[in-house]
Design a protein around this motif. Structure first.
Motif, PDB file in Angstrom:
ATOM      1  N   LYS A 182      63.012  34.232  42.696  1.00  0.00           N
ATOM      2  CA  LYS A 182      61.691  34.528  42.129  1.00  0.00           C
ATOM      3  C   LYS A 182      60.620  33.673  42.801  1.00  0.00           C
ATOM      4  O   LYS A 182      59.536  34.163  43.122  1.00  0.00           O
ATOM      5  CB  LYS A 182      61.693  34.277  40.617  1.00  0.00           C
ATOM      6  N   ASP A 235      58.759  37.545  36.668  1.00  0.00           N
ATOM      7  CA  ASP A 235      59.213  36.528  35.701  1.00  0.00           C
ATOM      8  C   ASP A 235      60.316  37.033  34.778  1.00  0.00           C
ATOM      9  O   ASP A 235      61.204  36.273  34.399  1.00  0.00           O
ATOM     10  CB  ASP A 235      58.034  36.031  34.857  1.00  0.00           C
ATOM     11  N   HIS A 236      60.277  38.304  34.385  1.00  0.00           N
ATOM     12  CA  HIS A 236      61.248  38.828  33.422  1.00  0.00           C
ATOM     13  C   HIS A 236      62.399  39.587  34.080  1.00  0.00           C
ATOM     14  O   HIS A 236      63.141  40.300  33.404  1.00  0.00           O
ATOM     15  CB  HIS A 236      60.535  39.718  32.387  1.00  0.00           C
ATOM     16  N   SER A 237      62.556  39.429  35.372  1.00  0.00           N
ATOM     17  CA  SER A 237      63.648  40.099  36.081  1.00  0.00           C
ATOM     18  C   SER A 237      64.971  39.408  35.789  1.00  0.00           C
ATOM     19  O   SER A 237      65.077  38.179  35.888  1.00  0.00           O
ATOM     20  CB  SER A 237      63.386  40.092  37.586  1.00  0.00           C
ATOM     21  N   ARG A 243      55.249  48.755  39.642  1.00  0.00           N
ATOM     22  CA  ARG A 243      55.012  47.403  39.135  1.00  0.00           C
ATOM     23  C   ARG A 243      56.362  46.779  38.810  1.00  0.00           C
ATOM     24  O   ARG A 243      57.190  47.371  38.116  1.00  0.00           O
ATOM     25  CB  ARG A 243      54.126  47.431  37.893  1.00  0.00           C
ATOM     26  N   GLU A 280      64.311  47.857  36.196  1.00  0.00           N
ATOM     27  CA  GLU A 280      63.224  46.878  36.080  1.00  0.00           C
ATOM     28  C   GLU A 280      61.914  47.341  36.718  1.00  0.00           C
ATOM     29  O   GLU A 280      60.940  46.609  36.698  1.00  0.00           O
ATOM     30  CB  GLU A 280      63.660  45.551  36.702  1.00  0.00           C
ATOM     31  N   ASP A 314      57.969  43.220  37.307  1.00  0.00           N
ATOM     32  CA  ASP A 314      57.711  41.955  36.624  1.00  0.00           C
ATOM     33  C   ASP A 314      58.684  40.905  37.154  1.00  0.00           C
ATOM     34  O   ASP A 314      59.872  40.922  36.832  1.00  0.00           O
ATOM     35  CB  ASP A 314      57.871  42.133  35.115  1.00  0.00           C
ATOM     36  N   ASP A 365      49.387  37.647  36.817  1.00  0.00           N
ATOM     37  CA  ASP A 365      50.411  37.623  35.777  1.00  0.00           C
ATOM     38  C   ASP A 365      51.800  37.900  36.336  1.00  0.00           C
ATOM     39  O   ASP A 365      52.697  38.337  35.614  1.00  0.00           O
ATOM     40  CB  ASP A 365      50.054  38.574  34.624  1.00  0.00           C
ATOM     41  N   ASN A 366      51.993  37.619  37.628  1.00  0.00           N
ATOM     42  CA  ASN A 366      53.288  37.689  38.318  1.00  0.00           C
ATOM     43  C   ASN A 366      53.953  39.059  38.299  1.00  0.00           C
ATOM     44  O   ASN A 366      55.135  39.202  38.030  1.00  0.00           O
ATOM     45  CB  ASN A 366      54.244  36.623  37.785  1.00  0.00           C
ATOM     46  N   PHE A 367      53.164  40.089  38.586  1.00  0.00           N
ATOM     47  CA  PHE A 367      53.686  41.426  38.807  1.00  0.00           C
ATOM     48  C   PHE A 367      53.552  41.730  40.291  1.00  0.00           C
ATOM     49  O   PHE A 367      52.488  41.513  40.877  1.00  0.00           O
ATOM     50  CB  PHE A 367      52.889  42.472  38.008  1.00  0.00           C
ATOM     51  N   ASN A 399      58.602  49.696  36.945  1.00  0.00           N
ATOM     52  CA  ASN A 399      57.719  50.520  36.119  1.00  0.00           C
ATOM     53  C   ASN A 399      56.805  51.311  37.040  1.00  0.00           C
ATOM     54  O   ASN A 399      56.227  50.751  37.978  1.00  0.00           O
ATOM     55  CB  ASN A 399      56.871  49.650  35.187  1.00  0.00           C
TER      56      ASN A 399
END
Length: 136
Positions: free
Chosen positions: A54, A44-46, A40, A14, A42, A68-70, A16
């Protein structure tokens, strides 16, 4: 079966990474090589974290989380891109550990009877000393 804490999970899928040129002194090496590593994550998409985890990350690490929640972490202290990548992962895991650390509850205490008594006798002595100095 023991449940892993969030900072003990394997987040490698997860994360980047982007590289760029480091700032600061170093001459030609710094000007030519992309050694700065920016991690980076993310939030939200974890898939590794629950909704509560979260929320805790967003709240406690808000200064490192973008709009943007990074979660963004960068490392540029080493001359090697690989070492900077390892350092950014270490920083990431340390931040998670810090975010999920549970603070101890403070137990309110009272001063002991002897401590209160001692304070009052000291106050009385001090006031008597001041009384003796006064002019009549």
């Amino acid at each position: 079966m023991s449940q892993l804490k969030p900072y003990q999970k394997d987040f490698s899928s997860e994360l980047n990474f982007t590289t760029s040129r480091s700032s600061g002194p170093g001459g030609q090496h710094v000007n030519k090589v992309n050694t700065k590593v920016t991690l980076r994550f993310d939030i939200d998409h974890s898939e590794m974290l629950s909704a509560e985890e979260k929320a805790v990350i967003k709240e406690k690490l808000s200064n490192k989380v973008t709009n943007d929640n990074f979660l963004v972490i960068s490392a540029e202290s080493e001359r090697s891109q690989l070492k900077n990548k390892e350092e950014s992962i270490k920083k990431f895991l340390d931040l998670l550990k810090q975010a999920f650390k549970v603070k101890k509850k403070r137990k309110p205490t009272k001063p002991s009877k002897t401590a209160v008594e001692k304070r009052l006798t000291e106050k009385k002595k001090q006031s008597e000393k001041k009384q003796m100095r006064q002019k009549f």
